[in-house]
Structures are given as C-alpha cells and as structure tokens.
Design an enzyme around this catalytic site. Sequence first.
Site, PDB file in Angstrom:
ATOM      1  N   GLY A   1       0.215  -1.381   0.078  1.00  0.00           N
ATOM      2  CA  GLY A   1      -0.101  -0.113  -0.094  1.00  0.00           C
ATOM      3  C   GLY A   1       0.905   1.064  -0.052  1.00  0.00           C
ATOM      4  N   ARG A   2       0.231   2.708   0.219  1.00  0.00           N
ATOM      5  CA  ARG A   2       1.086   3.828   0.719  1.00  0.00           C
ATOM      6  C   ARG A   2       2.306   3.500   1.602  1.00  0.00           C
ATOM      7  NH1 ARG A   2      -4.801   5.260   1.445  1.00  0.00           N
ATOM      8  NH2 ARG A   2      -4.690   4.047   3.866  1.00  0.00           N
ATOM      9  N   ILE A   3       2.174   3.073   2.629  1.00  0.00           N
ATOM     10  CA  ILE A   3       3.509   3.281   3.056  1.00  0.00           C
ATOM     11  C   ILE A   3       4.929   1.467   2.203  1.00  0.00           C
ATOM     12  CG2 ILE A   3       4.764   2.490   5.685  1.00  0.00           C
ATOM     13  CD1 ILE A   3       2.059   2.923   6.697  1.00  0.00           C
TER      14      ILE A   3
ATOM     15  N   ARG B   1      -2.560  -8.801  -1.276  1.00  0.00           N
ATOM     16  CA  ARG B   1      -3.700  -9.801  -2.242  1.00  0.00           C
ATOM     17  C   ARG B   1      -3.716  -9.893  -3.540  1.00  0.00           C
ATOM     18  NH1 ARG B   1      -8.173  -6.310   1.118  1.00  0.00           N
ATOM     19  NH2 ARG B   1      -6.311  -4.581   0.929  1.00  0.00           N
ATOM     20  N   SER B   2      -3.645  -8.747  -4.745  1.00  0.00           N
ATOM     21  CA  SER B   2      -2.936  -9.177  -5.371  1.00  0.00           C
ATOM     22  C   SER B   2      -1.959  -7.726  -6.225  1.00  0.00           C
ATOM     23  CB  SER B   2      -4.513  -8.361  -6.922  1.00  0.00           C
ATOM     24  OG  SER B   2      -5.130  -6.978  -5.820  1.00  0.00           O
TER      25      SER B   2
ATOM     26  N   ARG C   1       1.521  -4.298  12.692  1.00  0.00           N
ATOM     27  CA  ARG C   1       0.530  -4.409  13.819  1.00  0.00           C
ATOM     28  C   ARG C   1       1.377  -6.184  14.073  1.00  0.00           C
ATOM     29  NH1 ARG C   1      -0.591  -0.343  13.699  1.00  0.00           N
ATOM     30  NH2 ARG C   1      -2.975   0.229  13.810  1.00  0.00           N
TER      31      ARG C   1
ATOM     32  N   ASP D   1       9.073  -2.964  15.835  1.00  0.00           N
ATOM     33  CA  ASP D   1       7.926  -1.472  16.059  1.00  0.00           C
ATOM     34  C   ASP D   1       7.351  -1.994  17.379  1.00  0.00           C
ATOM     35  OD1 ASP D   1       7.642   0.898  17.262  1.00  0.00           O
ATOM     36  OD2 ASP D   1       6.951   1.261  15.476  1.00  0.00           O
TER      37      ASP D   1
ATOM     38  N   GLU E   1       0.779  -5.046  23.439  1.00  0.00           N
ATOM     39  CA  GLU E   1       1.368  -3.913  23.961  1.00  0.00           C
ATOM     40  C   GLU E   1       1.556  -3.110  25.147  1.00  0.00           C
ATOM     41  OE1 GLU E   1       1.324  -0.954  20.207  1.00  0.00           O
ATOM     42  OE2 GLU E   1       2.919  -3.479  19.321  1.00  0.00           O
TER      43      GLU E   1
ATOM     44  N   HIS F   1       6.598   0.518  19.496  1.00  0.00           N
ATOM     45  CA  HIS F   1       5.398   1.535  18.819  1.00  0.00           C
ATOM     46  C   HIS F   1       5.479   2.570  18.024  1.00  0.00           C
ATOM     47  CE1 HIS F   1       1.012   0.846  16.886  1.00  0.00           C
ATOM     48  NE2 HIS F   1       1.522   1.751  16.212  1.00  0.00           N
TER      49      HIS F   1
HETATM   50  C1  8YV Z   1      -0.642   4.948  16.099  1.00  0.00           C
HETATM   51  C2  8YV Z   1      -0.287   3.566  14.134  1.00  0.00           C
HETATM   52  O1  8YV Z   1      -1.467   5.197  15.395  1.00  0.00           O
HETATM   53  O2  8YV Z   1      -1.031   4.869  12.708  1.00  0.00           O
HETATM   54  C3  8YV Z   1      -1.390   3.529  13.597  1.00  0.00           C
HETATM   55  O3  8YV Z   1      -2.516   2.707  12.497  1.00  0.00           O
HETATM   56  O4  8YV Z   1      -0.386   2.248  14.687  1.00  0.00           O
HETATM   57  C4  8YV Z   1       0.506   4.739  14.493  1.00  0.00           C
HETATM   58  O5  8YV Z   1       0.568   5.368  14.341  1.00  0.00           O
HETATM   59  C5  8YV Z   1       0.297   6.072  16.771  1.00  0.00           C
HETATM   60  O6  8YV Z   1       1.009   5.832  17.839  1.00  0.00           O
HETATM   61  C6  8YV Z   1      -0.996   6.575  17.833  1.00  0.00           C
HETATM   62  O7  8YV Z   1      -1.931   5.852  18.863  1.00  0.00           O
END
Ligand code: 8YV
Length: 315
Positions: free
Chosen positions: A154-156, A176-177, A233, A257, A262, A280
């Site tokens: 995706g974007r990132i 996914r594709s 995640r 990260d 968490e 994170h």
């Molecule tokens: C958190 C993130 O939102 O953008 C996300 O999906 O996991 C992080 O940017 C940020 O740590 C604030 O809680």
Amino acid sequence: MSVERPEVLVVAPVMPFLMDALRGAVTVHDRLHLNDPAAFAAAAPRIRAVVATGESKVPAKLIAQLPALEMITVFGVGYDGVDVAAARARGIPVTHTPGVLNDDVADLALGLLISAARRIPQADRFVRGGEWLKGPIPVARKVAGSRLGVVGMGRIGQAIAQRALAFRMDVAYTARSPRENLPYTYHPDAAALAAAVDFLVVITPGGAATRGLIDAKVLQALGPQGYLVNVARGSVVDQPALIAALQAGTIAGAALDVFADEPNVPAELLAMDNVVLTPHIGSGTRQTREAMAQLTFDNLRAHFAGEPLLTPVPA
Ligand code: 8YV
C-alpha cells in the site's frame, strides 16, 4: 460547530495537541468508560463521536452503548481495533489518518532494517560497555544490494520500496493482488516472498484477514540468513513462532516496532541479542503526530459542520 457543544468520548490517551483542539470545540469525556462507569452510563446517551488511536479498541459492545453515536475518528492509519462492521451496520462512518505518516513509518522500517543488519544498537552497547577496549566488534550483514521483500504494497509499502531502491536493493512484494503499475516482482504469498529475499518487512493492515500471516512456515522460508522487520501490527506475526524461530536460528534476526500485547514484550525477546526492539514509534515524530492530530480533528469538525469527511476508511 453548533452552539451546543457535541459530546465526544476519547477512548485512549491522546497527545496534548489533539486534546487541546478537541477541548476548544467539543465537550470531551476522556476515557470516561474506563475511569468512571457510572458517569459514563449517564453521559453515554449524549455522546455523538468517539476519538480513538491506532492501537485502541472500539468494540461492538462499546458502539452499542452509545445510541447517539454519529462518527468515529481514529488518530492513526490502522483501524483494526474498531469494529467497522458494527459501526457500518448503524450507518456510523469511521475516519483515519492515511498519507501523513507514510514517510515516518517508511523511515523507521529502513532504520530498523539497517539496525538489525548492521547491529547498530548492539554496537552502541559495545562502546558504552567498554568492550571496544578489549577488541573489535564482529562484522555484520551488508544491506546495500540485498533483496527486500515487502508484505503489503500500500502507501507505506511503496514508500519503503522507494527508499530501498536508494540502497540498490532488489524489491519484491506480496499483496492481495499484483500492482500492475509497480516495477517490483510479485509473489502470491508471504512464504514464496520470504524464500526469495534477505529482509522481509511487514507493513500490511492488522485485523482478522492478516492475523498470524507471518507464521512458522514463512519464517522457515526466510531462512537462517534472513531478517524480519515488523512495522505493521503485532497481530500479523505469530509471536510465539517468531520467538521459537529466533531461538532455533531458523532466521538470523528481527527488528520489531509492534507486538502482540503492547506494551508487554515477551522476556524471551528482551533477552535476545539478535533482536532490535522499539515501542511502536512508526509515526512518532512531532511533525507527523501533529499532522495526524490535525486530520483526526478536521474529520470531526467536518462531520459536525455537515461537510464531507476528509478521510473515511475505505468501503
Ligand atoms: C498509532 C499507528 O496510531 O497509524 C497507526 O496505525 O499504529 C500509529 O500511528 C500512533 O502510535 C498513535 O496511537
């Protein structure tokens, strides 16, 4: 906004920049559902919006407790903690903060990758601990020219791939594709990708669809010279399988990260020398967090002004 201030439930700690903006415009109930159930029960019928973070949970049960709920605005690009289906069933839109954090998360992904390969945190500890005085540190793993696999394009993921090109890395991905417009090699699944690369970077959304995607089989495919980097995640990686793979030398190392539970990080990971750990911090710069806060607030403001939402989550 209207003369009568909308009442808003903030479900997790948020940065002062966002809290100040909220307090300037709405009546804020800061984690009332956690801190004062009786007061929450009294306020719940009046709560018209929920502010959440990327990590926080907005389950169907909470949504059901808020009969006047009109929208949920998430400070984060990931919204896997929100029961979007339950919100949609009541016609409640959910917004998030895509785009503004791509650079930071991609920067951190490359930083973690290089840290793991070149053992930068370990080298820092080596100098501080006086070890250098006793002799040189062992050599590390070269990054430039190696093979990168991106799980999630995706974007990132694309921002990570662009940075990797500057390191002359050969970029492949799974998603996914296939993305026909991208010049990178596509693999149909994570195991096939892992078998073809030196570094596997995970940047796919969380949630049920990707839970445990990086399992023992994928780690086996990555192999004893391979490194895993997770900036997505914790749920995407089977954490016990990862610990077992690191302990057995099934993979060379990892940089993480995000974690399954968490801020709890398993003692096994804390004890390992071939693992780099960060709390994170993917989007954790002042500039980006302020941009995220602004977008979170602007979505809320747009809603109560009767304007179109800026960044609703995809349908
Ligand atoms: C958190 C993130 O939102 O953008 C996300 O999906 O996991 C992080 O940017 C940020 O740590 C604030 O809680």
